[in-house]
Design a protein around this motif. Structure first.
Motif: not given
Length: 181
Positions: A143-149
């Motif tokens: 979820s953090v990776g998706h948020l950063v993307w």
């Protein structure tokens, strides 16, 4: 009039022109419309809400482990409600691909999150902590990776005209021939 021909195999030879591929019906339909901003905003808001929910789940689990057993019910209810966000993120990602001209692979993220949250709910209610805790950690990372993307993604406009729905369009002056129209 004498025609000059180039010898074959020299550096001056012109490479053959590849055949022109006609775009598919979907590509032509997408090319007719300008990229829209609202799907990207929807993806960003849903990614932010999902990440905040997963972080809240980790905090609730930590409080439960330290002895506040009443928070287990809140943890379960929030986890069950959290599955709604990937369900909403899937049409938002499809809209980002179609209307916002985003990448098609971004549709796979909500699908994966939906599957992982479903698994997380199942192993959580079965009290299988050997799977529940690592899966929760993976969900947090994803979820953090998706948020950063989502917040780092910049769509590329294919039109020559500057977009009026981005703040940078206000900083770039119009070309003289466009200003007179």
């Amino acid at each position: 009039m004498k025609q000059h021909s180039l010898p074959t195999g020299t550096a001056d030879a012109v490479p053959p022109v590849p055949p022109v591929r006609r775009p598919t019906t979907i590509a032509r339909a997408r090319a007719r419309t300008r990229p829209r901003r609202w799907p990207l905003v929807a993806v960003r808001v849903l990614a932010l809400l999902f990440t905040a929910g997963v972080l809240a789940q980790a905090a609730l689990a930590g409080q439960f482990v330290t002895g506040d057993v009443n928070l287990l019910e809140v943890h379960g209810a929030l986890g069950t409600a959290l599955i709604l966000l990937p369900m909403l993120a899937l049409p938002a990602a499809l809209a980002l691909w179609w209307f916002g001209r985003g990448p098609l692979w971004c549709v796979a993220i909500p699908v994966a999150l939906l599957a992982l949250v479903g698994m997380q709910i199942g192993v959580g209610f079965s009290r299988n902590l050997a799977w529940h805790i690592p899966l929760g950690t993976g969900l947090l990372g994803m979820s953090v990776g998706h948020l950063v993307w989502a917040f780092g993604y910049r769509r590329h406009l294919t039109d020559d005209a500057p977009s009026t729905d981005s703040p940078s369009a206000l900083l770039v002056p119009a070309a003289p021939e466009e200003a007179s129209r």
